[in-house]
Design a protein around this motif. Structure first.
Motif, mmCIF file in Angstrom:
data_model
loop_
_atom_site.group_PDB
_atom_site.id
_atom_site.type_symbol
_atom_site.label_atom_id
_atom_site.label_comp_id
_atom_site.label_asym_id
_atom_site.label_seq_id
_atom_site.Cartn_x
_atom_site.Cartn_y
_atom_site.Cartn_z
ATOM 1 N N GLY A 188 0.811 -1.211 0.000
ATOM 2 C CA GLY A 188 0.000 0.000 0.000
ATOM 3 C C GLY A 188 0.840 1.255 0.000
ATOM 4 N N ARG A 189 1.929 1.235 0.757
ATOM 5 C CA ARG A 189 2.843 2.375 0.785
ATOM 6 C C ARG A 189 3.443 2.619 -0.601
ATOM 7 N N GLU A 190 3.804 1.540 -1.273
ATOM 8 C CA GLU A 190 4.345 1.658 -2.629
ATOM 9 C C GLU A 190 3.306 2.246 -3.585
ATOM 10 N N LEU A 191 2.067 1.769 -3.483
ATOM 11 C CA LEU A 191 1.008 2.251 -4.367
ATOM 12 C C LEU A 191 0.708 3.726 -4.128
ATOM 13 N N MET A 192 0.730 4.144 -2.866
ATOM 14 C CA MET A 192 0.467 5.552 -2.563
ATOM 15 C C MET A 192 1.511 6.449 -3.203
ATOM 16 N N GLU A 193 2.753 5.997 -3.193
ATOM 17 C CA GLU A 193 3.812 6.788 -3.818
ATOM 18 C C GLU A 193 3.721 6.750 -5.336
ATOM 19 N N ARG A 194 3.486 5.576 -5.893
ATOM 20 C CA ARG A 194 3.479 5.434 -7.357
ATOM 21 C C ARG A 194 2.345 6.235 -7.993
ATOM 22 N N PHE A 195 1.158 6.196 -7.358
ATOM 23 C CA PHE A 195 -0.013 6.875 -7.929
ATOM 24 C C PHE A 195 -0.318 8.205 -7.241
ATOM 25 N N ASP A 196 0.584 8.635 -6.348
ATOM 26 C CA ASP A 196 0.432 9.923 -5.656
ATOM 27 C C ASP A 196 -0.936 10.013 -4.978
ATOM 28 N N LEU A 197 -1.284 8.974 -4.258
ATOM 29 C CA LEU A 197 -2.616 8.885 -3.657
ATOM 30 C C LEU A 197 -2.787 9.828 -2.465
ATOM 31 N N ARG A 198 -1.684 10.369 -1.947
ATOM 32 C CA ARG A 198 -1.778 11.271 -0.794
ATOM 33 C C ARG A 198 -1.712 12.746 -1.191
ATOM 34 N N ALA A 199 -1.854 13.019 -2.457
ATOM 35 C CA ALA A 199 -1.710 14.408 -2.930
ATOM 36 C C ALA A 199 -2.715 15.351 -2.287
ATOM 37 N N ASN A 200 -3.905 14.854 -1.945
ATOM 38 C CA ASN A 200 -4.968 15.735 -1.457
ATOM 39 C C ASN A 200 -5.389 15.430 -0.026
ATOM 40 N N SER A 201 -4.516 14.771 0.753
ATOM 41 C CA SER A 201 -4.881 14.421 2.122
ATOM 42 C C SER A 201 -3.827 14.912 3.098
ATOM 43 N N ASP A 202 -4.225 15.001 4.371
ATOM 44 C CA ASP A 202 -3.266 15.291 5.428
ATOM 45 C C ASP A 202 -2.324 14.098 5.589
ATOM 46 N N PRO A 203 -1.134 14.322 6.167
ATOM 47 C CA PRO A 203 -0.292 13.167 6.506
ATOM 48 C C PRO A 203 -1.049 12.236 7.451
ATOM 49 N N GLN A 204 -0.831 10.939 7.281
ATOM 50 C CA GLN A 204 -1.493 9.996 8.180
ATOM 51 C C GLN A 204 -0.908 10.124 9.581
ATOM 52 N N SER A 205 -1.764 10.031 10.595
ATOM 53 C CA SER A 205 -1.334 9.974 11.990
ATOM 54 C C SER A 205 -1.475 8.543 12.480
ATOM 55 N N TYR A 206 -0.526 8.116 13.283
ATOM 56 C CA TYR A 206 -0.523 6.741 13.765
ATOM 57 C C TYR A 206 -0.432 6.692 15.285
ATOM 58 N N GLY A 207 -0.842 5.589 15.829
ATOM 59 C CA GLY A 207 -0.577 5.270 17.217
ATOM 60 C C GLY A 207 -0.011 3.866 17.282
ATOM 61 N N ILE A 208 0.619 3.530 18.389
ATOM 62 C CA ILE A 208 0.994 2.153 18.627
ATOM 63 C C ILE A 208 0.074 1.598 19.705
ATOM 64 N N GLY A 209 -0.569 0.489 19.390
ATOM 65 C CA GLY A 209 -1.407 -0.202 20.350
ATOM 66 C C GLY A 209 -0.663 -1.403 20.898
ATOM 67 N N ILE A 210 -0.570 -1.498 22.216
ATOM 68 C CA ILE A 210 0.096 -2.612 22.877
ATOM 69 C C ILE A 210 -0.922 -3.294 23.784
ATOM 70 N N LYS A 211 -0.950 -4.619 23.743
ATOM 71 C CA LYS A 211 -2.024 -5.338 24.425
ATOM 72 C C LYS A 211 -1.496 -6.609 25.077
ATOM 73 N N GLU A 212 -2.063 -6.913 26.227
ATOM 74 C CA GLU A 212 -1.870 -8.215 26.864
ATOM 75 C C GLU A 212 -3.227 -8.847 27.124
ATOM 76 N N LEU A 213 -3.258 -10.159 27.061
ATOM 77 C CA LEU A 213 -4.464 -10.918 27.402
ATOM 78 C C LEU A 213 -4.190 -11.651 28.702
ATOM 79 N N TRP A 214 -5.059 -11.461 29.668
ATOM 80 C CA TRP A 214 -4.909 -12.057 30.989
ATOM 81 C C TRP A 214 -6.076 -13.003 31.285
ATOM 82 N N GLU A 215 -5.790 -13.980 32.107
ATOM 83 C CA GLU A 215 -6.838 -14.810 32.697
ATOM 84 C C GLU A 215 -6.881 -14.466 34.179
#
Length: 542
Positions: A188-215
């Motif tokens: 997807g990152r390659e496609l966004m660059e090749r076809f300039d898919l982000r020309a009309n959008s804000d930069p993407q914002s990210y978060g990191i989600g960290i999770k544990e599963l407990w019993e």
């Protein structure tokens, strides 16, 4: 191998697209070949989410999901939102909570289990699913349109040469290819660059989600309780918060999301999460229990303003590949399913008109007319406001969502990418993190162990550097080596050579495929590429 539609990614978006395509073909008695590629060892192996699920989209896709045994078994019975100080917790009265934090009608789920069930529904409709096969390259036609993908070679040695178990990748040709790789998909990152898919959008914002599963012990179990928190251990200028969900069979999902636009390079999202669990309001849910799994994943949080152009000749982006998660609700699975359906409907319509490899313009048009667009439009300012600090962000989100009901006449925009926010290490206060106790808090390596991570050891590292000198010359010297802290799996560490020189060591075998390094590296020198299929974590119940 030739198909009508090839789908990259066996998550909720990809499987929803496959199911919808086959449903439409069946309704019109048409033959339609559909293939799903999934890089995990099995469907659901790489799926990680909180998760509280809005059933709206899955009900549209599979109206009989309840009778057919979908693992949505724990309805939300109570919402709690807590503002944490170091030792205290202030509960927000429920009548003051905006709709985005109210979960009546939703379900506490394991998204990996839901995806496994979706995979079964897809196979029952004769969708061909290939787990353990990672799409490594996009195939382009002479006219520049996308014509399919090539899976990664197997059995390549560390030196880049074929080994004794070498198997070349397969080329899968498609009239349309849908990319549903999840957050920061490498194709997807390659496609966004090749076809300039982000020309009309804000930069993407990210978060990191960290999770544990407990019993947890029976006395502490409260199935359907949903707890969200903000504040401690983060400072008021750093976006993030915690979550704790009581699920089925005595399990509790606990985790945090931290925005990757944080400024202090000394911050470690993993260590902040471990600190969160020591707060009395969180600890009481876990004490006496046992951690049974761990995982981490970057999430897209920019919302509507950060969506790229969704289509290009021969294909489309859906789900978190494009960034459809609603950060204000901390929910993306319903959006992934809905956009997978919409992309599938556009592809099916085009194929019915004997069109192939062109632009599926009806997909973005259908999205703009959908309830999902309306939902994301109401929440469009959430991340920009919260990025301005906890106090101002909380006040403005409350105004927009509770008083104005999402009908505000203004739109805020994000100007910079997350990696541009780090400050020099010398200008920021170091953070002293306590050592883990092995009962409530843990280190990275023991966490990777319970994430069931494995990679073929002889393959080339899938974490690549554009310039091998940059980590020491710039990242370590200027930013204090942040890759050793933002990675939640101990992949990156700086070691001393016998000569006294520093060197970045990459422990690629630890990687949980969260993509944080690809996003947060201040010099954008790290590029995550797909490893051999089946490599990475194997999540169960996550």
């Amino acid at each position: 191998m030739d198909y009508d539609v090839v789908i990259v990614g066996g998550g909720p978006a990809g499987l929803a697209a496959a199911i919808r395509l086959k449903q439409l073909a069946k309704s019109q008695s048409r033959e339609l070949s559909v293939c799903v590629l999934e890089k995990g060892a099995e469907v659901g192996a790489h799926i990680l989410s909180g998760a509280v699920m809005d059933p709206r989209a899955i009900t549209e896709l599979l109206p009989d999901w309840q009778a057919d045994g979908a693992p949505l078994n724990v309805p939300v019975v109570e919402d709690q939102f807590l503002f944490l100080t170091k030792t205290g917790a202030h509960k927000v009265p429920n009548f003051l909570l905006p709709d985005c934090f109210q979960n009546h009608g939703n379900y506490v789920i394991s998204l990996s289990d839901v995806v496994k069930w979706l995979g079964q529904q897809a196979e029952a409709l004769e969708v061909e699913i290939f787990p353990g096969f990672a799409a490594a390259q996009v195939v382009y036609g002479d006219d520049g349109s996308v014509r399919g993908v090539i899976t990664g070679d197997m059995g390549i040695e560390k030196n880049g040469e074929p080994g004794g178990n070498y198997q070349p990748g397969m080329q899968l040709n498609a009239k349309y290819t849908l990319f549903c790789e999840g957050t920061r998909g490498h194709l997807g990152r390659e496609l966004m660059e090749r076809f300039d898919l982000r020309a009309n959008s804000d930069p993407q914002s990210y978060g990191i989600g960290i999770k544990e599963l407990w019993e947890v012990p029976e006395a502490q179990r409260k199935p359907g309780l949903v707890v969200h928190s903000a504040g401690w251990p983060l400072d008021t200028k750093t976006y993030g918060g915690g979550f704790l969900y009581h699920g089925a069979d005595g399990t509790v999902s606990v985790g945090c999301v931290i925005g990757l636009a944080y400024r202090n390079p000394h911050l470690s999202p993993f260590e902040e999460f471990q600190r969160l669990k020591t707060h009395p309001a969180i600890r009481k849910h876990l004490e006496g229990g046992k951690r049974i799994s761990y995982g981490a994943r970057a999430i897209t949080a920019g919302g509507l303003n950060s969506l790229p152009t969704l289509v290009f000749p021969g294909g489309a982006l859906a789900g978190c590949e494009a960034g459809f998660l609603n950060a204000s609700r901390i929910k993306g699975s319903h959006a992934a399913i809905k956009t997978g359906m919409l992309a599938a409907e556009a592809a099916f319509e085009a194929l019915g008109k004997d069109r192939q490899h062109d632009v599926l313009s009806t997909y973005p048009e259908a999205f703009r007319a959908s309830w999902l667009h309306e939902e994301l439009h109401k929440a469009r300012n959430f991340k920009p406001w919260m990025s301005k600090g906890l106090l101002l962000g909380t006040a403005m989100v409350g105004l927009e969502q509770t008083v104005l009901r999402g009908r505000m006449p203004w739109t805020l925009h994000t100007k910079k990418a997350d990696h541009e926010y780090l400050l020099p290490a010398a200008s920021c206060a170091p953070i002293d993190y306590p050592k883990p106790d092995g009962k409530l808090t843990f280190d990275k390596l023991s966490s990777v162990f319970v994430a069931n991570v494995s990679h073929e050891e002889n393959q080339p590292a899938h974490l690549t550097l554009k310039d091998a000198s940059v980590p020491v010359a710039i990242n370590l010297k200027r930013y204090g080596g942040p890759e050793a802290r933002y990675c939640p799996a101990g992949v990156y560490e700086f070691v001393k050579e016998d000569s006294g020189e520093d060197r970045l060591q990459i422990n690629a075998q630890n990687c949980v495929h969260c993509k944080t390094c690809d996003i947060k590296d201040p010099t954008q020198n790290i590029v995550w590429v797909t490893p051999e299929g089946s490599g990475g974590p194997t999540y169960s119940g996550m």
